[in-house]
Design an enzyme around this catalytic site. Structure first.
Site, mmCIF file in Angstrom:
data_model
loop_
_atom_site.group_PDB
_atom_site.id
_atom_site.type_symbol
_atom_site.label_atom_id
_atom_site.label_comp_id
_atom_site.label_asym_id
_atom_site.label_seq_id
_atom_site.Cartn_x
_atom_site.Cartn_y
_atom_site.Cartn_z
ATOM 1 N N ASP A 62 -21.580 -99.308 -42.596
ATOM 2 C CA ASP A 62 -22.513 -99.714 -41.551
ATOM 3 C C ASP A 62 -21.747 -100.134 -40.292
ATOM 4 O OD1 ASP A 62 -25.326 -100.495 -40.841
ATOM 5 O OD2 ASP A 62 -24.417 -102.479 -40.676
ATOM 6 N N GLU A 71 -21.265 -94.660 -40.392
ATOM 7 C CA GLU A 71 -22.329 -94.736 -39.402
ATOM 8 C C GLU A 71 -21.637 -95.133 -38.100
ATOM 9 O OE1 GLU A 71 -26.253 -97.303 -38.051
ATOM 10 O OE2 GLU A 71 -24.438 -98.227 -38.794
#
Length: 544
Positions: free
Chosen positions: A212, A277
């Site tokens: 993330d 990401e």
């Protein structure tokens, strides 16, 4: 145009190079105990469905101990399961069953920030300015005569200032919600902690990590001002990058972290991997995150953001394939996820949006590389736009008025009444309500129905897995001249040619000469002795 490179010999460790990965938003997938919240046992019970769908791996959103301010992306304990999702024993049982079915498990890793309930942050607040405990985070003195102004002009991705002041007068950085304080990744304890977290889950058998905010962990030295307003209501990270690299995104030093992580992943058997990401201002900078000494994949969000036009899709595809070829890695395609409006709605909603979404899915699944599906897209689920404000739980909603909750509504499994089989028989609870229209598009309602979106996905995934022209992840396609607003390319394996055509024009197009159709997103039309591809439709054709 043909973009190609020589692929290395394939082994089982290379599974991720051409895998289809199914994203499970844990809270909204399947509820095993009737409390209205999805859990690990619910996933375990539904594993046969995912196996039959034809995916290769599951990506699980965070299930760690968390106050759930941001749907679990505010982690209080990286080595345990939040009680709302189950226990570590439930995780072990779930991953064991998944592996027995040939499904791999990717878990979310949230390294940019912790929860404000994390033991490190509570210790930092108690210890005070200048303490070793505060050094793990990004605390700073304020500006102004009495330190009453934030240390710089940075603004939160969720809207509003990126700084919050504590009682002793210092400020701490949070690029997202105030309940998500950013870590100081120049601190050796932070780096050592996450290296240990990686090993903890690798030891439990996880096959990979989705990282993330992979581009955000390092902030520019001195925390300089951006110099312009970075956030107006509703804007997201990708829009900020249009103004150039920001002092808290895509700093060169972030790559040092991944060059340490890669040997850890490589030290475990079975092809353990990581996908970033990451948002970057150019495809070239995004490609730096992947390669033999860093991460294995990075999402191609430009594909998700492409407009419904042949020119837009082709430019994005060509650029992504070219950059992937340079670093010798596969491209990673995605159309929807838990942070973006579902692509049925982005493409126009209703009948038109569904037709385009089905066509785009066939386009994505025909491309070389890895594809990520978001739970429920195989049912053709649209965004739920009319959720009551009082039920929305996205922290961005209170700060910007925009919410991601509409793509997180629990998926419908069966039955005539909400929540459509989300929980055990007789359960009426669901943390977000599903609309009445979802009865007709549940898993049960679509199973075995010719032409349903679910059966389209099953067919496409079955062909993708078995077809020799789609098995190779070599980043190359050959484009065909097929008229304006029609995309057409082919991939080959020996004497076998598979052509993918997508009709984005305003009229049906003739598809003669490309071979026999093997799957199509809409029924093909007959014209004399030929076949027409309808508007907003895609087809795969095979010639041997």
């Amino acid at each position: 145009m043909t973009v190609s490179t020589t692929a290395p010999p394939r082994t089982d460790d290379d599974w991720w190079r051409s895998a289809v990965v199914y994203q499970v938003y844990v809270r909204s997938f399947a509820d095993s105990n009737g409390d209205g919240i999805g859990d690990l046992q619910g996933i375990r019970q539904r594993l046969p469905y995912l196996h039959d769908l034809g995916v290769d791996a599951l990506w699980l959103t965070p299930f760690y101990t968390s106050p759930m301010i941001d749907g679990g992306y505010d982690v209080a304990d990286y080595r345990d399961v939040d009680p709302m999702f189950g226990t570590l024993a439930d995780f072990d049982a779930m991953i064991g069953d998944a592996h027995a079915l040939g499904l791999r498990i990717i878990v979310d890793l949230v390294p940019n920030h912790t929860s404000s309930a994390h033991r490190w942050f509570t210790a930092a607040l108690a210890a005070g300015p200048g303490s070793p405990e505060r050094a793990r985070y990004l605390f700073a003195e304020g500006r102004g005569e009495h330190g009453e102004l934030p240390p710089n002009d940075w603004e939160s991705i969720f809207g509003g200032p990126a700084w919050t002041r504590v009682e002793d007068g210092e400020w701490y950085l949070h690029l997202f919600d105030p309940a998500q304080p950013d870590l100081n990744w120049r601190h050796p304890e932070v780096r050592a902690e996450f290296e240990d977290v990686l090993r903890f889950w690798l030891d439990r058998g996880v096959d990979g990590f989705r990282v993330d905010v992979a581009h955000g962990m390092i902030k520019a030295e001195g925390l300089p001002d951006v110099g312009f307003s970075t956030m107006t209501t509703g804007q997201r990270q990708v829009e900020l990058l249009g103004k150039g690299r920001l002092p808290y995104f895509d700093q060169d030093e972030v790559h040092e972290i991944y060059r340490v992580w890669r040997p850890i992943l490589d030290s475990y058997p079975g092809g353990r991997m990581a996908v970033a990401e990451a948002w970057a201002e150019t495809p070239q900078r995004l490609a730096r995150y992947i390669g033999p000494d860093e991460l294995h994949q990075a999402f191609s969000f430009d594909f998700l953001d492409a407009t419904w036009s042949a020119d837009s899709f082709r430019k994005v595809i060509d650029t992504a394939l070219s950059e992937s070829a340079v670093v010798g890695a596969p491209t990673t395609w995605v159309l929807s996820n838990h942070d973006k409006q579902r692509h049925v709605t982005r493409y126009g909603d209703g009948i038109q949006g569904l037709r385009r979404a089905r066509a785009a899915s066939l386009l994505m699944l025909a491309l070389p590389g890895c594809a990520y599906l978001y739970q429920g897209e195989e049912l053709g689920l649209p965004e739920v736009l009319d959720l009551p404000d009082e039920m929305r739980q996205d922290p961005a909603f209170l700060r910007t008025g925009e919410s991601r909750d509409g793509c997180r509504v629990p998926i419908p499994w069966s039955g005539e009444l909400a929540p459509y089989g989300f929980g055990p028989a007789g359960s009426e609870l669901s943390w977000l309500p599903a609309p009445a229209t979802w009865q007709a598009i549940s898993v049960t309602a679509q199973t075995g129905v010719p032409g349903s979106t679910l059966e389209l996905y099953r067919a496409a995934l079955r062909i993708r897995r078995a077809h020799p022209a789609l098995a190779d992840d070599t980043p190359g396609v050959t484009w065909l001249q097929s008229g304006p607003d029609v995309l057409a390319f082919f991939r080959t394996a020996g004497e076998t040619v598979l052509t993918c055509m997508v009709n984005l024009s305003g009229a049906p197009v003739l598809i003669d000469g490309y071979g026999e159709p093997i799957v199509a997103s809409e029924s093909l039309l007959e014209q004399g002795t030929g076949l027409l591809l309808p508007v907003d439709a895609a087809a795969w054709l095979e010639r041997r």
